[in-house]
Design a protein around this motif. Structure first.
Motif, mmCIF file in Angstrom:
data_model
loop_
_atom_site.group_PDB
_atom_site.id
_atom_site.type_symbol
_atom_site.label_atom_id
_atom_site.label_comp_id
_atom_site.label_asym_id
_atom_site.label_seq_id
_atom_site.Cartn_x
_atom_site.Cartn_y
_atom_site.Cartn_z
ATOM 1 N N MET A 1 0.795 -1.084 0.034
ATOM 2 C CA MET A 1 -0.035 0.036 0.053
ATOM 3 C C MET A 1 1.025 1.314 -0.087
ATOM 4 O O MET A 1 0.564 2.254 -0.818
ATOM 5 N N ALA A 2 2.076 1.261 0.824
ATOM 6 C CA ALA A 2 2.840 2.495 0.936
ATOM 7 C C ALA A 2 3.448 2.398 -0.487
ATOM 8 O O ALA A 2 3.657 3.937 -1.005
ATOM 9 N N GLU A 3 3.898 1.613 -1.340
ATOM 10 C CA GLU A 3 4.449 1.789 -2.516
ATOM 11 C C GLU A 3 3.602 2.284 -3.373
ATOM 12 O O GLU A 3 3.618 3.077 -4.126
ATOM 13 N N GLY A 4 2.205 1.902 -3.344
ATOM 14 C CA GLY A 4 1.174 2.446 -4.323
ATOM 15 C C GLY A 4 0.808 3.948 -4.255
ATOM 16 O O GLY A 4 0.197 4.608 -4.981
ATOM 17 N N ALA A 5 0.915 4.395 -2.942
ATOM 18 C CA ALA A 5 0.406 5.749 -2.396
ATOM 19 C C ALA A 5 1.322 6.592 -3.186
ATOM 20 O O ALA A 5 0.796 7.526 -3.310
ATOM 21 N N ASN A 6 2.286 6.294 -3.612
ATOM 22 C CA ASN A 6 3.319 7.136 -4.379
ATOM 23 C C ASN A 6 3.274 7.213 -5.983
ATOM 24 O O ASN A 6 3.916 7.719 -6.578
ATOM 25 N N LEU B 1 -3.658 -1.720 -3.881
ATOM 26 C CA LEU B 1 -4.674 -1.986 -2.582
ATOM 27 C C LEU B 1 -5.171 -3.589 -3.112
ATOM 28 O O LEU B 1 -5.339 -4.094 -1.918
ATOM 29 N N TYR B 2 -5.368 -3.901 -4.184
ATOM 30 C CA TYR B 2 -5.931 -5.236 -4.689
ATOM 31 C C TYR B 2 -4.643 -6.268 -4.164
ATOM 32 O O TYR B 2 -4.852 -7.335 -3.730
ATOM 33 N N ILE B 3 -3.541 -5.934 -4.654
ATOM 34 C CA ILE B 3 -2.353 -6.602 -4.042
ATOM 35 C C ILE B 3 -2.220 -6.838 -2.497
ATOM 36 O O ILE B 3 -1.959 -8.097 -2.197
ATOM 37 N N ALA B 4 -2.324 -5.909 -2.048
ATOM 38 C CA ALA B 4 -2.650 -5.643 -0.602
ATOM 39 C C ALA B 4 -3.643 -6.909 0.076
ATOM 40 O O ALA B 4 -3.444 -7.622 1.042
ATOM 41 N N LEU B 5 -4.822 -6.846 -0.553
ATOM 42 C CA LEU B 5 -5.814 -7.900 -0.175
ATOM 43 C C LEU B 5 -5.399 -9.291 -0.305
ATOM 44 O O LEU B 5 -5.683 -10.166 0.476
#
Length: 69
Positions: free
Chosen positions: A1-6, A17-21
């Motif tokens: 999620m942190a990586e995706g936020a950027n 987020l789907y990867i986090a799920l």
């Protein structure tokens, strides 16, 4: 999620987020396996926490999708 936020777009962030799920499901599976093999006892609390985390991630995905429409 942190990586995706950027990332540059919300669509990219949603992908992370789907990867986090998926990662949450992996952790859940590993807990269940460890329990069945006798390495862990009493995993109910952890499973409840994973469920809560999944609900939060899903809510975030829905919220972002509503904003980008």
């Amino acid at each position: 999620m942190a990586e995706g936020a950027n990332r540059n777009t919300n669509k990219e962030f949603i992908q992370f987020l789907y990867i986090a799920l998926g990662s949450a499901s992996e952790v859940e599976t590993q807990l269940i396996i460890a329990n069945r093999l006798g390495y862990l006892n009493e995993i109910e609390k952890e499973l409840e926490q994973i469920t809560a985390i999944r609900k939060m991630i899903n809510a975030l995905i829905r919220s972002i999708k509503r904003r980008i429409k």
